[in-house]
Design a protein around this motif. Structure first.
Motif, PDB file in Angstrom:
ATOM      1  N   GLN A 221       0.830  -1.200   0.000  1.00 41.86           N
ATOM      2  CA  GLN A 221       0.000   0.000   0.000  1.00 41.86           C
ATOM      3  C   GLN A 221       0.872   1.261   0.000  1.00 41.86           C
ATOM      4  O   GLN A 221       1.961   1.263   0.551  1.00 41.86           O
ATOM      5  CB  GLN A 221      -0.912   0.007   1.233  1.00 41.86           C
ATOM      6  N   PRO A 222       0.355   2.341  -0.605  1.00 37.51           N
ATOM      7  CA  PRO A 222      -0.958   2.495  -1.217  1.00 37.51           C
ATOM      8  C   PRO A 222      -1.022   2.106  -2.695  1.00 37.51           C
ATOM      9  O   PRO A 222      -2.101   2.057  -3.264  1.00 37.51           O
ATOM     10  CB  PRO A 222      -1.235   3.992  -1.061  1.00 37.51           C
ATOM     11  N   ALA A 223       0.132   1.841  -3.319  1.00 37.55           N
ATOM     12  CA  ALA A 223       0.136   1.582  -4.766  1.00 37.55           C
ATOM     13  C   ALA A 223      -0.758   0.418  -5.147  1.00 37.55           C
ATOM     14  O   ALA A 223      -1.512   0.478  -6.129  1.00 37.55           O
ATOM     15  CB  ALA A 223       1.563   1.324  -5.246  1.00 37.55           C
ATOM     16  N   ILE A 224      -0.708  -0.644  -4.358  1.00 40.10           N
ATOM     17  CA  ILE A 224      -1.472  -1.843  -4.711  1.00 40.10           C
ATOM     18  C   ILE A 224      -2.973  -1.607  -4.517  1.00 40.10           C
ATOM     19  O   ILE A 224      -3.800  -2.094  -5.289  1.00 40.10           O
ATOM     20  CB  ILE A 224      -0.985  -3.076  -3.915  1.00 40.10           C
ATOM     21  N   GLY A 225      -3.328  -0.830  -3.500  1.00 41.58           N
ATOM     22  CA  GLY A 225      -4.738  -0.514  -3.276  1.00 41.58           C
ATOM     23  C   GLY A 225      -5.308   0.362  -4.371  1.00 41.58           C
ATOM     24  O   GLY A 225      -6.448   0.181  -4.814  1.00 41.58           O
ATOM     25  N   LEU A 226      -4.510   1.319  -4.819  1.00 44.34           N
ATOM     26  CA  LEU A 226      -4.943   2.185  -5.912  1.00 44.34           C
ATOM     27  C   LEU A 226      -5.113   1.395  -7.201  1.00 44.34           C
ATOM     28  O   LEU A 226      -6.095   1.571  -7.931  1.00 44.34           O
ATOM     29  CB  LEU A 226      -3.930   3.307  -6.120  1.00 44.34           C
ATOM     30  N   ALA A 227      -4.145   0.522  -7.469  1.00 42.40           N
ATOM     31  CA  ALA A 227      -4.230  -0.284  -8.689  1.00 42.40           C
ATOM     32  C   ALA A 227      -5.428  -1.216  -8.652  1.00 42.40           C
ATOM     33  O   ALA A 227      -6.096  -1.434  -9.673  1.00 42.40           O
ATOM     34  CB  ALA A 227      -2.943  -1.093  -8.860  1.00 42.40           C
TER      35      ALA A 227
END
Length: 371
Positions: A221-227
């Motif tokens: 997170q947060p990149a994976i949540g946004l993706a």
């Protein structure tokens, strides 16, 4: 806590076969780290830092990982809720060297003498020990247990760990995600050799995932949540985060200014407590300094992650002097990487973290955090 300049090459997302364990060694781990660190000048010492007064450094260089517009560095740099790290240190000017994709390349910067203080994942600390990076462990905290996720397309037939066999999986090698991936595969009796491993930083991994060039992507997170929100992807069940995270200082800086680095650790803890205590206020603050651009989705996802304490910084509100749990966990990580061939030799991380030469700074940090 990514592949960066220390990697001689990176597997293409169009290559037909993933790397073997031998190939992984060539791509990363201590074998790749050591030459790059040596090039920086092993054992080189940074020039002494100027002082404003006895024990007060004129400057502190605090490494910024990511874009620097959210999280602890952003909160401290822009004095969220009145927390002023420079003032806490006695008037020190704080510089914010940036451009780091994760904490492992910061270890190179420590070796080169270009940073003084930083966040570091357990994987980065283990690499640093193996590469002889002159750092001092100051404090640690456990990462959120579900901070890491493995994403697959919504219509994918992949439902769990066993289904990853033979699949192309993107991961930023040498990070928190790498260890979580190893442990997740292990739950189905699989190893890294059983998958096609594609080493990519987060932005490239998201592009590869969105374009169908990989079957799954593990990130944090947060990149994976946004993706996940952007691409209407789904998460695989029971993926866990195992790492501790640390705050570390350069050996030379900690030796010169032990009280200053202890105060910097306390400032990190204090600002994170304020962020956790007021999620809406902190997200509004990060929004004002450009943390989310014009994307409403980013703000919404970040707010949810802040409320649920799922960000890498979230548990920094519990920062404490490095204890047995942090030490044992980090040694277990290093042992697993060695057993799988990711590290070419066994690394005594526990011995390093318990080294009596750090006893004095441990006491200084513990006393500061007791305030």
């Amino acid at each position: 806590m990514p592949r960066y300049p220390i990697t001689a090459s990176r597997p293409s997302v169009t290559s037909p076969a993933g790397p073997s364990r031998r190939r992984l060694l060539a791509l990363g781990g201590v074998a790749a780290l050591a030459p790059a660190l040596a090039a920086c000048g092993r054992g080189s010492s940074a020039p002494k830092t100027e002082q404003l007064a006895e024990g007060v450094p004129a400057k502190l260089r605090f490494a910024v990982i990511g874009n620097g517009k959210t999280g602890v560095p952003a909160a401290l740099r822009h004095k969220f809720d009145g927390v002023d790290i420079g003032k806490e240190l006695g008037g020190t000017s704080v510089a914010w060297p940036s451009g780091f994709t994760a904490s492992l390349p910061v270890m190179e910067a420590f070796k080169a003498g270009s940073v003084d203080f930083s966040f570091a994942t357990a994987t980065a600390v283990a690499y640093a020990v193996g590469g002889g990076v002159p750092i001092v462990p100051l404090a640690a905290y456990p990462l959120p247990g579900t901070e890491v996720e493995i994403l697959v397309p919504r219509g994918s037939s992949i439902r769990g760990a066993a289904d990853l066999k033979g699949k192309r999986i993107a991961d930023q090698k040498g990070t928190t995600g790498t260890y979580s991936l190893i442990k997740y595969l292990e739950s189905a009796g699989l190893r890294l050799d059983d998958i096609e491993y594609v080493d990519l930083p987060a932005a490239d991994a998201e592009s590869a995932f969105a374009n169908g060039k990989v079957d799954a992507w593990i990130g944090w997170q947060p990149a994976i949540g946004l993706a996940k929100a952007r691409h209407r992807a789904r998460s695989l069940p029971n993926v866990k985060t195992y790492d501790y995270s640390f705050y570390v200082a350069s050996e030379s800086f900690a030796k010169e200014f032990p009280e200053a680095v202890a105060k910097a650790v306390r400032a990190v803890r204090d600002v994170q407590r304020r962020v956790n205590g007021s999620p809406e206020k902190s997200v509004e603050f990060f929004d004002r300094i450009g943390g989310f651009g014009s994307a409403k989705l980013e703000r919404e996802v970040y707010l949810e992650l802040t409320r649920k304490k799922l960000l890498s910084d979230s548990n920094a509100d519990t920062l404490a002097a490095v204890d047995a749990k942090a030490i044992d966990s980090t040694q277990d990580l290093a042992d697993n990487f060695h057993a799988l061939g990711v590290y070419p030799s066994k690394i005594d991380v526990a011995g390093f973290l318990r080294d009596s030469r750090f006893d004095s700074i441990r006491k200084t940090v513990a006393a500061e955090l007791a305030r």
